[in-house]
Design a protein around this motif. Structure first.
Motif, PDB file in Angstrom:
ATOM      1  N   CYS A  76       8.566  13.356  -0.786  1.00  0.00           N
ATOM      2  CA  CYS A  76       8.750  12.450  -1.936  1.00  0.00           C
ATOM      3  C   CYS A  76       7.535  11.554  -2.165  1.00  0.00           C
ATOM      4  CB  CYS A  76      10.007  11.590  -1.758  1.00  0.00           C
ATOM      5  SG  CYS A  76      11.526  12.546  -1.594  1.00  0.00           S
ATOM      6  N   LEU A  77       6.339  12.092  -1.923  1.00  0.00           N
ATOM      7  CA  LEU A  77       5.109  11.341  -2.177  1.00  0.00           C
ATOM      8  C   LEU A  77       4.718  11.533  -3.634  1.00  0.00           C
ATOM      9  CD1 LEU A  77       3.031  12.238   1.001  1.00  0.00           C
ATOM     10  CD2 LEU A  77       4.247  10.107   0.538  1.00  0.00           C
ATOM     11  N   ARG A  78       4.613  10.445  -4.358  1.00  0.00           N
ATOM     12  CA  ARG A  78       4.298  10.518  -5.776  1.00  0.00           C
ATOM     13  C   ARG A  78       2.941   9.867  -6.049  1.00  0.00           C
ATOM     14  NH1 ARG A  78       8.792  11.910  -8.665  1.00  0.00           N
ATOM     15  NH2 ARG A  78       7.855  11.143 -10.597  1.00  0.00           N
ATOM     16  N   GLY A  79       2.356  10.234  -7.183  1.00  0.00           N
ATOM     17  CA  GLY A  79       1.113   9.599  -7.599  1.00  0.00           C
ATOM     18  C   GLY A  79      -0.133  10.186  -6.984  1.00  0.00           C
ATOM     19  N   GLY A  80      -0.008  11.301  -6.270  1.00  0.00           N
ATOM     20  CA  GLY A  80      -1.190  11.973  -5.754  1.00  0.00           C
ATOM     21  C   GLY A  80      -1.974  12.624  -6.870  1.00  0.00           C
ATOM     22  N   HIS A  81      -3.190  13.034  -6.563  1.00  0.00           N
ATOM     23  CA  HIS A  81      -4.032  13.582  -7.624  1.00  0.00           C
ATOM     24  C   HIS A  81      -4.518  14.987  -7.313  1.00  0.00           C
ATOM     25  CE1 HIS A  81      -6.601  11.023  -5.017  1.00  0.00           C
ATOM     26  NE2 HIS A  81      -7.498  11.993  -5.156  1.00  0.00           N
ATOM     27  N   VAL A  82      -4.507  15.800  -8.349  1.00  0.00           N
ATOM     28  CA  VAL A  82      -5.052  17.149  -8.331  1.00  0.00           C
ATOM     29  C   VAL A  82      -6.350  17.096  -9.130  1.00  0.00           C
ATOM     30  CG1 VAL A  82      -4.675  19.558  -8.963  1.00  0.00           C
ATOM     31  CG2 VAL A  82      -2.730  18.125  -8.295  1.00  0.00           C
ATOM     32  N   ILE A  83      -7.470  17.365  -8.486  1.00  0.00           N
ATOM     33  CA  ILE A  83      -8.770  17.220  -9.136  1.00  0.00           C
ATOM     34  C   ILE A  83      -9.462  18.574  -9.256  1.00  0.00           C
ATOM     35  CG2 ILE A  83     -11.036  16.116  -9.071  1.00  0.00           C
ATOM     36  CD1 ILE A  83      -8.797  14.139  -9.526  1.00  0.00           C
ATOM     37  N   LEU A  84      -9.842  18.918 -10.485  1.00  0.00           N
ATOM     38  CA  LEU A  84     -10.615  20.129 -10.746  1.00  0.00           C
ATOM     39  C   LEU A  84     -12.091  19.776 -10.625  1.00  0.00           C
ATOM     40  CD1 LEU A  84      -7.908  20.107 -12.648  1.00  0.00           C
ATOM     41  CD2 LEU A  84      -8.971  22.100 -13.699  1.00  0.00           C
ATOM     42  N   LEU A  85     -12.783  20.382  -9.691  1.00  0.00           N
ATOM     43  CA  LEU A  85     -14.172  20.025  -9.413  1.00  0.00           C
ATOM     44  C   LEU A  85     -15.191  20.967 -10.039  1.00  0.00           C
ATOM     45  CD1 LEU A  85     -13.837  18.869  -5.694  1.00  0.00           C
ATOM     46  CD2 LEU A  85     -14.166  17.434  -7.707  1.00  0.00           C
ATOM     47  N   ASN A  86     -14.726  21.883 -10.890  1.00  0.00           N
ATOM     48  CA  ASN A  86     -15.643  22.747 -11.644  1.00  0.00           C
ATOM     49  C   ASN A  86     -15.605  22.380 -13.117  1.00  0.00           C
ATOM     50  OD1 ASN A  86     -14.412  24.891  -9.386  1.00  0.00           O
ATOM     51  ND2 ASN A  86     -16.623  25.087  -9.736  1.00  0.00           N
ATOM     52  N   PRO A  87     -16.755  22.368 -13.782  1.00  0.00           N
ATOM     53  CA  PRO A  87     -16.754  22.137 -15.238  1.00  0.00           C
ATOM     54  C   PRO A  87     -16.234  23.366 -15.976  1.00  0.00           C
ATOM     55  CG  PRO A  87     -18.956  22.689 -14.503  1.00  0.00           C
ATOM     56  CD  PRO A  87     -18.112  22.580 -13.257  1.00  0.00           C
ATOM     57  N   MET A 122       0.838  -1.193   0.000  1.00  0.00           N
ATOM     58  CA  MET A 122       0.000   0.000   0.000  1.00  0.00           C
ATOM     59  C   MET A 122       0.875   1.247   0.000  1.00  0.00           C
ATOM     60  SD  MET A 122      -2.729   1.320   2.888  1.00  0.00           S
ATOM     61  CE  MET A 122      -4.135   0.294   2.427  1.00  0.00           C
ATOM     62  N   GLU A 123       0.474   2.237  -0.797  1.00  0.00           N
ATOM     63  CA  GLU A 123       1.120   3.539  -0.796  1.00  0.00           C
ATOM     64  C   GLU A 123       0.089   4.607  -0.436  1.00  0.00           C
ATOM     65  OE1 GLU A 123       2.796   4.312  -4.592  1.00  0.00           O
ATOM     66  OE2 GLU A 123       4.096   2.540  -4.594  1.00  0.00           O
ATOM     67  N   PHE A 124       0.564   5.667   0.214  1.00  0.00           N
ATOM     68  CA  PHE A 124      -0.295   6.817   0.461  1.00  0.00           C
ATOM     69  C   PHE A 124      -0.192   7.755  -0.727  1.00  0.00           C
ATOM     70  CE2 PHE A 124      -0.929  11.187   2.094  1.00  0.00           C
ATOM     71  CZ  PHE A 124      -2.260  11.063   2.456  1.00  0.00           C
ATOM     72  N   ARG A 125      -1.333   8.059  -1.324  1.00  0.00           N
ATOM     73  CA  ARG A 125      -1.399   8.966  -2.461  1.00  0.00           C
ATOM     74  C   ARG A 125      -2.103  10.255  -2.012  1.00  0.00           C
ATOM     75  NH1 ARG A 125      -0.810   6.363  -7.486  1.00  0.00           N
ATOM     76  NH2 ARG A 125       0.659   4.630  -7.236  1.00  0.00           N
ATOM     77  N   PRO A 126      -1.390  11.357  -1.923  1.00  0.00           N
ATOM     78  CA  PRO A 126      -2.006  12.596  -1.442  1.00  0.00           C
ATOM     79  C   PRO A 126      -2.988  13.175  -2.445  1.00  0.00           C
ATOM     80  CG  PRO A 126       0.211  13.022  -2.217  1.00  0.00           C
ATOM     81  CD  PRO A 126       0.032  11.532  -2.255  1.00  0.00           C
ATOM     82  N   CYS A 127      -3.826  14.098  -1.974  1.00  0.00           N
ATOM     83  CA  CYS A 127      -4.826  14.694  -2.850  1.00  0.00           C
ATOM     84  C   CYS A 127      -4.854  16.206  -2.705  1.00  0.00           C
ATOM     85  CB  CYS A 127      -6.218  14.127  -2.582  1.00  0.00           C
ATOM     86  SG  CYS A 127      -6.867  14.466  -0.928  1.00  0.00           S
ATOM     87  N   ILE A 128      -5.222  16.858  -3.785  1.00  0.00           N
ATOM     88  CA  ILE A 128      -5.470  18.298  -3.802  1.00  0.00           C
ATOM     89  C   ILE A 128      -6.743  18.490  -4.615  1.00  0.00           C
ATOM     90  CG2 ILE A 128      -4.592  20.591  -4.393  1.00  0.00           C
ATOM     91  CD1 ILE A 128      -1.757  19.403  -4.435  1.00  0.00           C
ATOM     92  N   ASN A 152      -3.672   1.217  -3.088  1.00  0.00           N
ATOM     93  CA  ASN A 152      -3.152   2.471  -2.552  1.00  0.00           C
ATOM     94  C   ASN A 152      -4.317   3.263  -1.977  1.00  0.00           C
ATOM     95  OD1 ASN A 152      -0.541   1.784  -3.486  1.00  0.00           O
ATOM     96  ND2 ASN A 152      -1.091   2.506  -5.530  1.00  0.00           N
ATOM     97  N   VAL A 153      -4.009   4.270  -1.172  1.00  0.00           N
ATOM     98  CA  VAL A 153      -5.078   4.985  -0.479  1.00  0.00           C
ATOM     99  C   VAL A 153      -4.834   6.479  -0.517  1.00  0.00           C
ATOM    100  CG1 VAL A 153      -3.914   4.803   1.772  1.00  0.00           C
ATOM    101  CG2 VAL A 153      -6.404   5.132   1.680  1.00  0.00           C
TER     102      VAL A 153
END
Length: 260
Positions: free
Chosen positions: A50-61, A1-7, A233-234
């Motif tokens: 050095c956390l890789r694979g996190g996701h940046v999500i745009l929540l507006n269309p 398991m890896e920790f994947r950060p979010c924005i 991963n989480v």
């Protein structure tokens, strides 16, 4: 398991929201947390660890008056941590390159490859051909209907007829390097994981899968590791102390990295 950060970015600000509350009309969502930091600050923070694979999500269309501000926040985060983050939210072959050029390691795609409730394999092939399989993540975020989980699109608002099961995962893995799966019904609630979904995803386990939704305690995290056979991963949002929650970020990293 890896920790994947979010924005997660909504209306130009880094936020944590209740996933099932998101509405395009009026750009509304029930907020758990609105950050004082901008997206680039979070990206730089994750980069230091050095956390890789996190996701940046745009929540507006793209039709939203807030889209430009949201996009600018996302691009600034990608530029702050080139190669370390993935970008999703309204990604198409026409705009994917701008996110990759800004520094995204992958683009995350949902709605573009679904049409009339089904996977449009011509669109999927076009998307994969534009960015290549190794830079494509498919978002299979889902909600439960009856006794099964179905992919939802358009910022989690529309059910498709595509059931999350081995046949679908196997077929889609030919086009993508990873899957991102938000359990939308529990997203942002920190009240426990979707156990049946976690077990189902872990049984397949052919390519990396990041699970999001419902982790609200270290007991939940341990249950995810157990039911997910340490294969998933989480990402943790509202429950993390970085977003006003009670789970200490450093303790989460230690817990995730501890081998069973």
């Amino acid at each position: 398991m890896e920790f994947r950060p979010c924005i997660d970015i909504h209306n130009g600000k880094v936020k944590q929201i209740v996933g099932s509350s998101l509405q395009d009309e009026g750009d509304q969502a029930r907020e758990n947390f609105v950050a004082a930091w901008d997206a680039a600050a979070y990206a730089e923070f994750y980069k230091k660890d050095c956390l890789r694979g996190g996701h940046v999500i745009l929540l507006n269309p793209e039709t939203s008056p807030f889209y430009e501000a949201t996009r600018d926040q996302a691009l600034s985060a990608l530029s702050a941590y080139p190669g370390g983050l993935q970008a999703g939210g309204g990604i198409t072959p026409e705009n994917a390159e701008q996110f990759l050029e800004a520094g995204a390691s992958h683009v995350i795609v949902t709605s573009y490859v679904f049409r009339e409730g089904r996977v449009d394999y011509e669109r999927l092939a076009r998307m994969a051909g534009t960015v290549s399989r190794e830079h494509l993540v498919l978002d299979l975020s889902c909600r439960k209907r009856g006794d099964a989980y179905y992919v939802v699109t358009d910022r989690w608002q529309k059910f498709t007829e595509e059931r999350v099961e081995e046949k679908l995962l196997q077929h889609l893995s030919e086009f993508a390097a990873e899957f991102l799966v938000h359990a939308v019904d529990v997203e942002g609630k920190a009240n426990g994981i979707e156990r049946d979904l976690v077990k189902q995803l872990a049984e397949w386990g052919r390519i990396p899968i990041t699970y999001a939704g419902g982790v609200g305690s270290f007991e939940d995290l341990e249950e995810l590791k157990d039911l997910g056979k340490d294969r998933l991963n989480v990402t943790i949002g509202s429950a993390l102390d970085l977003f006003g929650g009670s789970m200490a970020y450093r303790e989460v990293l230690r817990a995730v990295r501890t081998k069973r």
